[in-house]
Write an enzyme that holds these catalytic residues in place. Sequence first.
Site, PDB file in Angstrom:
ATOM      1  N   SER A 101     -79.007 -43.863  25.651  1.00 20.95           N
ATOM      2  CA  SER A 101     -79.693 -43.110  24.805  1.00 20.95           C
ATOM      3  C   SER A 101     -79.743 -43.416  23.332  1.00 20.95           C
ATOM      4  O   SER A 101     -80.120 -44.545  22.785  1.00 20.95           O
ATOM      5  CB  SER A 101     -79.513 -41.807  24.942  1.00 20.95           C
ATOM      6  N   LYS A 141     -81.260 -45.514  29.599  1.00 23.97           N
ATOM      7  CA  LYS A 141     -81.862 -44.139  29.432  1.00 23.97           C
ATOM      8  C   LYS A 141     -82.935 -44.138  28.265  1.00 23.97           C
ATOM      9  O   LYS A 141     -82.233 -44.194  27.173  1.00 23.97           O
ATOM     10  CB  LYS A 141     -80.717 -43.018  29.109  1.00 23.97           C
ATOM     11  N   GLN A 168     -85.738 -35.880  25.447  1.00 25.88           N
ATOM     12  CA  GLN A 168     -85.889 -34.590  25.970  1.00 25.88           C
ATOM     13  C   GLN A 168     -86.261 -33.795  24.622  1.00 25.88           C
ATOM     14  O   GLN A 168     -85.579 -33.797  23.698  1.00 25.88           O
ATOM     15  CB  GLN A 168     -84.546 -34.317  26.765  1.00 25.88           C
TER      16      GLN A 168
END
Length: 527
Positions: free
Chosen positions: A281, A306, A310
């Site tokens: 991420s 990733k 979100q």
Amino acid sequence: MRFFLFFAAFLLTYSSAQSQMDDPELDKVRLSWQLISTFYVDSVDTHEMAEEAIKGMLEKLDPHSVYIPAEEVEAMNEPLDGNFEGIGIEFMILKDTLMVVATISGGPSEKVGLMAGDRIVVIDGENVAGIGLANSDVFDMLRGPKGSEVRVKVLRDSQLLEFTIERDKIPIFSIEATYLMSRKTGYIKISRFAQSTHREFIKALRELKGKGIDNLVLDLRGNGGGYLKAALDIADEFIDGERLLLYTDGMAIPRSEYHSRTGQLWEKGNLVILIDEGSASASEIVAGAVQDWDRGVIMGRRSFGKGLVQRPFSLPDGAEIRLTIAKYYTPSGRSIQKSYDEGLADYHGEIFERFQHGEMMHSDSIDMPDSLTYNTLRTERKVFGGGGIMPDIFIPMDTAYYTPYYRDLVASGSVNRLVMDKLDVNRDEWLTEYASYADFNKRFVVPGEYIEQLTRRAEDAGVEMNEEQLEISLDWLKLQMKALIARNLWSTSEYYQTLNPGLPFFETVIKVIEDQATYQKVFGYDN
């Protein structure tokens, strides 16, 4: 029932309201809920049913859209918010006793005189020694609102001492280590990207620049991510001009671009970023931007993969949905999100498959199709998307010291317990004998008798002795114990400063970043 209907209405606000209300699938959900609530043979826990319905919907989407119950939201956010409210200690439960491992610098426990090695035996009049205390019990008893007080009694050198501690906000630091790897090369390790990360990073980098470094190693191994803004702020420190760092795009969220600013702290000077399969991420955002602009050398193993963004949405009862709203793309246009088409089990098991396929040991075991090929923006080097950031220089996993006996020895907890026992007895003597960490690192050697005691403890814990495997792991085991002692006498920075030189690839890191010809060759320059 009101909870479920509110949730359905909540979802409607994020798309075309009329089309959703006319959706026959949503009508099925409403009708099913009504039928169960009205006609089911027994009473129904509607709260639990609503939670399971939400989880079921999210599981059909992607691996990172999740539901967080109200009682877990605060604990989940603490590492990213960068603080919690409590008394400010690191602790461990040793022999059914709560022991202070360290006090957080400037925290309330340090201010009243609590010390590493103290055994907390009473909290607010309640005995906590020898009662089977769990970590969760300690959190419940010692954490609390800022300004509230907790009374503790501790054993220190056979003396029973009492302290009244006023709780306060306790910082959770995201930078675990800052030190000089060599006279000209600085090292910073970031464990997560939280609200305070950029501020911590600026302080650490200025400290290293003050010592005259020419090169910087940023260690993002095992860093699972965090806040997008923190990652962008870190990347911005490296990349000059007003350049694209990242863009996000989603069906309901328009494309958003994020650009660097001029005049940041490390726009010049050699840069190496370390990544591995645990880097995800936000870590991949930093590594991807640096790689795409040919600003630094990425070393290690392929990152997690990733590339989903979100956003948290709060529900009426305090619960939270973290919903994937967009994908992020590196400056060259790479999406580094790995596939999740085969479901959650395969998605999370993909790392294990990398072991099986030999990817952790051999770079040529990585199969990246040409369709996922991109080019960097300055030298047009080939880079890859579709499954994590591929390093410029591959570093195989070091398993030379790793044996089944070593694994079981560490897993039994025997190493940590022995180290804490030795610290309990020798802490003051060691701090007197070694005037500084540098002196300790140079002269301290783990005695052979410690290893003998360790193996006996492990046998008591059910780990059968294996002399051949112990010999293979011995040097690393001693180094690990020395690092643990250093951490407890000083900080996590000294832990990594002790341990890192024992990793063979750190010699390669130093060579790459300090030899200009080797460094420039990564970008295709032969000078």
